[in-house]
Design a protein around this motif. Structure first.
Motif, PDB file in Angstrom:
ATOM      1  N   LEU A 215       0.900  -1.309   0.011  1.00  0.00           N
ATOM      2  CA  LEU A 215      -0.063  -0.097   0.290  1.00  0.00           C
ATOM      3  C   LEU A 215       0.739   1.256   0.035  1.00  0.00           C
ATOM      4  CD1 LEU A 215      -2.912  -1.012   2.432  1.00  0.00           C
ATOM      5  CD2 LEU A 215      -3.045  -0.462   0.043  1.00  0.00           C
ATOM      6  N   ALA A 216       2.129   1.256   0.679  1.00  0.00           N
ATOM      7  CA  ALA A 216       2.871   2.410   0.741  1.00  0.00           C
ATOM      8  C   ALA A 216       3.714   2.456  -0.603  1.00  0.00           C
ATOM      9  CB  ALA A 216       4.053   2.123   1.676  1.00  0.00           C
ATOM     10  N   VAL A 217       4.093   1.598  -1.275  1.00  0.00           N
ATOM     11  CA  VAL A 217       4.536   1.745  -2.476  1.00  0.00           C
ATOM     12  C   VAL A 217       3.441   2.135  -3.484  1.00  0.00           C
ATOM     13  CG1 VAL A 217       5.484   0.414  -4.552  1.00  0.00           C
ATOM     14  CG2 VAL A 217       6.303  -0.161  -2.204  1.00  0.00           C
ATOM     15  N   ALA A 218       2.310   1.969  -3.470  1.00  0.00           N
ATOM     16  CA  ALA A 218       1.342   2.369  -4.338  1.00  0.00           C
ATOM     17  C   ALA A 218       0.687   3.629  -4.177  1.00  0.00           C
ATOM     18  CB  ALA A 218       0.027   1.430  -4.164  1.00  0.00           C
ATOM     19  N   ALA A 219       0.889   4.088  -2.716  1.00  0.00           N
ATOM     20  CA  ALA A 219       0.504   5.604  -2.479  1.00  0.00           C
ATOM     21  C   ALA A 219       1.567   6.500  -3.128  1.00  0.00           C
ATOM     22  CB  ALA A 219       0.403   5.657  -0.983  1.00  0.00           C
ATOM     23  N   ALA A 220       2.945   6.045  -2.865  1.00  0.00           N
ATOM     24  CA  ALA A 220       4.076   6.815  -3.219  1.00  0.00           C
ATOM     25  C   ALA A 220       4.203   7.143  -4.868  1.00  0.00           C
ATOM     26  CB  ALA A 220       5.542   6.191  -2.542  1.00  0.00           C
ATOM     27  N   GLY A 221       3.835   5.905  -5.521  1.00  0.00           N
ATOM     28  CA  GLY A 221       3.978   5.946  -6.920  1.00  0.00           C
ATOM     29  C   GLY A 221       2.841   6.652  -7.405  1.00  0.00           C
ATOM     30  N   GLY A 222       1.782   6.810  -7.016  1.00  0.00           N
ATOM     31  CA  GLY A 222       0.496   7.602  -7.395  1.00  0.00           C
ATOM     32  C   GLY A 222       0.775   8.769  -7.220  1.00  0.00           C
TER      33      GLY A 222
END
Length: 168
Positions: free
Chosen positions: A148-155
């Motif tokens: 979830l953290a990687v997806a939030a940072a990428g977005g």
């Protein structure tokens, strides 16, 4: 016209004078208390049986069985008691009393209710088929949080580039 009015007034006065000073409703069975918890004591009384006033009560609907209503000091009244079983379910139950003489039968209602302490509280999980939010395995929980953290940072990075006009 006056003669008719006097006749009606005289008849009404005669009926009122002939009526007893304390009229008793003899067509019902009084239940005290009307709402009880399982295991509680209930008293019933009726004036429906007249003299001698004895009757047989039936609390079988609530699971208490048959009980006796005995004559009281009040003319024509009978009183009896029974105990509601601890296993009684909440609801409204009809309590009956059949007079010892004649075939007269009267009824009253008893409400059985649970107290807050007697109510069953739900336990365990709900089987929805989706699964729980957090598993018992800390490794899987950490992996889900990291994803979830990687997806939030990428977005966030992609939105930032688009706002600057760099494009993808």
């Amino acid at each position: 016209m006056r003669r008719t009015a006097r006749l009606l007034a005289g008849t009404a006065l005669a009926v009122a004078a002939a009526a007893p000073a304390h009229a008793v409703d003899t067509g019902r069975l009084d239940v005290y208390p009307s709402t009880v918890t399982p295991g509680g004591q209930v008293t019933v009384n009726t004036a429906a049986c007249g003299d001698p006033g004895a009757a047989t009560g039936d609390a079988g609907a609530v699971g208490a069985g048959v009980f006796t209503l005995a004559p009281t000091a009040h003319e024509g009244e009978a009183i009896g008691q029974f105990q509601v079983p601890p296993s009684a379910q909440p609801g409204t139950y009809e309590i009956l009393a059949k007079c010892a003489e004649g075939d007269r039968q009267v009824a009253g209602d008893l409400v059985v209710a649970l107290t807050a302490a007697q109510q069953v509280q739900p336990r365990g999980s709900v089987k929805t088929g989706v699964g729980g939010g957090l598993d018992r395995d800390p490794v899987q929980t950490a992996a889900g949080v990291a994803a979830l953290a990687v997806a939030a940072a990428g977005g966030t990075w992609l939105l930032h580039r688009r706002a600057r006009g760099d494009g993808i």
